[in-house]
Design an enzyme around this catalytic site. Sequence first.
Site, short mmCIF file in Angstrom:
data_model
loop_
_atom_site.label_atom_id
_atom_site.label_comp_id
_atom_site.label_asym_id
_atom_site.label_seq_id
_atom_site.Cartn_x
_atom_site.Cartn_y
_atom_site.Cartn_z
N TYR A 1 -1.54 -0.15 10.21
CA TYR A 1 -1.74 -0.80 8.61
C TYR A 1 -0.38 -0.12 8.01
O TYR A 1 -0.31 -0.62 7.55
CB TYR A 1 -3.39 0.08 8.30
N SER B 1 0.92 -0.89 0.44
CA SER B 1 0.39 -0.10 0.22
C SER B 1 0.77 1.42 -0.06
O SER B 1 1.58 1.54 0.68
CB SER B 1 -0.49 0.04 1.20
#
Length: 256
Positions: free
Chosen positions: A162, A148
């Site tokens: 995250y 990501s």
Amino acid sequence: MHPYFSLQGRTALVTGGTRGIGRMIAQGFLEAGARVFICARDAEACEAAAVELSAFGQCQGLAADLSSEAGARALAEMLEQHVGQLDILVNNAGTTWGAPLESYPVKGWEKVMQLNVTSVFSCIQQMLPLLRKAGSEANPARVINIGSVAGITSHGEEAYAYGPSKAALHQLSRMLARELVAEHINVNVIAPGRFPSKMTRFIASDPEALARDTALIPMKRWGREEEMAALAISLASTAGAYMTGAIIPIDGGFHL
């Protein structure tokens, strides 16, 4: 399709392949000629998605819970019942957890790290025998990990585990790329920005939130399904045969 990008005769496994980015990639692989297995925890959802994706090629669902090493091992054993080798492994299954800093729970941190990092390691570990059988100098096996831009920027949105989990995945991928290249297994990372998915639905369904989010992206739009599929096909095909250890942002310039 140009032969440089054909996946004809190749077999792929896409974890978390029933929706979002995983489904985009699974459909793209099918359209490029691959036989595709998708997995998810929900057996019914997995089977339903496989039936729908079968409109594009040979697709089969395998129900698997990747939140433990045992789950990854069970998935590998199931796959071995169907194939003798695995040409392409896409580790897409993942999760997030958002909460204010002061109340961010340890259980949230642990869940995100387990699924986004540890389970990816376990899947690669358990699939190695099948990947080794597939890889050759002329056509290496491929591992594509879905990272990501949160792992290469500091835009955290109160999802404190995250970004660090994806940064860890990026580094793990580099380490494995260096180690496995001698065995004809390439390891690369796709680092997406905004794409339609369950994880981003809360933004997409709110016009004001969507406008604020899009304003932060230099291209002023979210990614399209075919753009994600095309990048994954490139990494899995002849186009990606000489690439390993790469972290590739696909984010409309957000990481800049």
